[in-house]
Write an enzyme that holds these catalytic residues in place. Structure first.
Site, PDB file in Angstrom:
ATOM      1  N   LYS A 172      37.883  58.441  34.389  1.00  0.00           N
ATOM      2  CA  LYS A 172      38.675  59.318  35.246  1.00  0.00           C
ATOM      3  C   LYS A 172      39.156  60.521  34.457  1.00  0.00           C
ATOM      4  CE  LYS A 172      40.310  55.890  38.601  1.00  0.00           C
ATOM      5  NZ  LYS A 172      41.492  55.259  39.236  1.00  0.00           N
ATOM      6  N   HIS A 242      34.528  46.273  41.857  1.00  0.00           N
ATOM      7  CA  HIS A 242      35.901  46.367  41.366  1.00  0.00           C
ATOM      8  C   HIS A 242      36.472  44.980  41.058  1.00  0.00           C
ATOM      9  CE1 HIS A 242      39.563  48.515  40.535  1.00  0.00           C
ATOM     10  NE2 HIS A 242      40.245  47.706  41.318  1.00  0.00           N
ATOM     11  N   ARG A 245      35.350  43.999  37.762  1.00  0.00           N
ATOM     12  CA  ARG A 245      36.170  44.653  36.736  1.00  0.00           C
ATOM     13  C   ARG A 245      37.452  43.834  36.516  1.00  0.00           C
ATOM     14  NH1 ARG A 245      37.500  49.673  34.243  1.00  0.00           N
ATOM     15  NH2 ARG A 245      39.601  50.446  34.671  1.00  0.00           N
ATOM     16  N   HIS A 268      42.371  52.606  30.655  1.00  0.00           N
ATOM     17  CA  HIS A 268      43.650  52.895  31.300  1.00  0.00           C
ATOM     18  C   HIS A 268      44.474  53.842  30.428  1.00  0.00           C
ATOM     19  CE1 HIS A 268      43.607  48.960  33.853  1.00  0.00           C
ATOM     20  NE2 HIS A 268      42.981  49.950  34.449  1.00  0.00           N
TER      21      HIS A 268
END
Length: 303
Positions: A172, A242, A245, A268
């Site tokens: 991201k 997901h 994950r 993260h």
């Protein structure tokens, strides 16, 4: 002539490094409010609005039966826009200054068990041909690295370092991270490359994962792949990349991995994002606690 919304999109893309998909989502939310504002208040400019106008929009969204989570996300787009207008001194106060998000129920993502994962991996244990080799690698890579679906699809040939047993992932906000891969995965990467090179036509040369027609895979394909395989071994409602994950993080924590290390592997930005996975390993933590604490054994004997 460039508008404040154009400048906002540029700000998200070039300063905040948001993905094109995210920038579009923000823009769509602004357009949605703009259309509502014009229809119900006969005003085209959303730069100068009051909270009553926004509240009316929120009520209209709720009336369409979309979830509170979705409503909050759309309002978050407006909040970001008005923060941008504040930053660029286009307005003096945000109309959303005192807004409180709608209440949402916390959804607990239930990971796959080790037994379920093993059952799926057993199904794909001996792949033959391009598609089976690719599909096995996708499942294994998602489970052993915890990368996001978009990150997997964005992998390029230059991101794969088989000698060093690492892959470079673009996460991201275009953040890069290097993830180690297990020796068995490194072998699979090499095998897949051999199958990939045998394709008759390769259209998207740079991308690592391709269809048999040589084009980059899309997100729906990866979702269908994971859902299809795990539907044969699991009765869980959600069976998606997901959840795989989540499974990666939970299994690492259950087996004693350090929370900070899991945070780095997942990409993260804060530890708080990683801590959501710790609830899944609470039962395991209880067992470790009872077995390790001096009073644990006596407690067990009294039961």
């Amino acid at each position: 002539m460039a508008t404040n919304q154009d400048a906002f999109r540029d700000y998200l893309q070039f300063e905040k490094n948001y993905s094109p998909h995210t920038v579009k989502a923000y823009g769509d939310d602004l357009t949605s409010f703009e259309v509502f504002n014009k229809t119900h208040f006969n005003e085209e400019n959303i730069d100068q609005v009051n909270y009553n106008q926004i509240r009316s929009w929120i009520v209209s969204l709720i009336d369409t039966k979309i979830s509170n989570v979705s409503v909050n996300r759309k309002v978050a787009s407006l909040k970001a826009y008005y923060r941008f207008l504040l930053k660029t001194k286009q307005i003096e106060i945000s109309p959303l200054l005192k807004h409180k998000a709608l209440k949402t129920s916390k959804i607990i993502q239930i990971p796959f068990s080790e037994k379920e994962v093993d059952a799926v991996l057993h199904q794909v244990d001996h792949p033959t041909g391009f598609e089976e080799t690719r599909n096995k690698l996708i499942i294994d890579l998602l489970y052993t690295t915890g990368i996001r679906r978009a990150e997997l699809l964005g992998l390029k040939l230059v991101n794969i370092n088989i000698p060093n047993k690492t892959i470079k992932v673009i996460g991201k906000r275009n953040k890069e991270r290097i993830i180690p891969v297990l020796p068995i995965i490194s072998t699979q990467l090499f095998q897949y490359l051999g199958e990939r090179d045998s394709l008759d036509v390769i259209v998207d040369q740079d991308y690592f994962f391709l269809s048999k027609k040589g084009v980059k895979l899309n997100e729906s394909f990866v979702y269908r792949l994971i859902n299809s395989y795990f539907s044969t071994v699991s009765a869980k409602v959600k069976k998606s990349p997901h959840i795989l994950r989540h499974t990666f993080a939970t299994h690492l924590l259950n087996n004693g991995a350090d929370l900070n290390s899991v945070k780095e592997l997942l990409g993260h930005s804060s530890l708080a994002s990683t801590q959501v996975y710790t609830h899944n390993s609470l039962s395991e933590l209880k067992n470790v606690y009872k077995n390790a604490h001096p009073r644990g054994e006596s407690d067990l004997k009294n039961k």
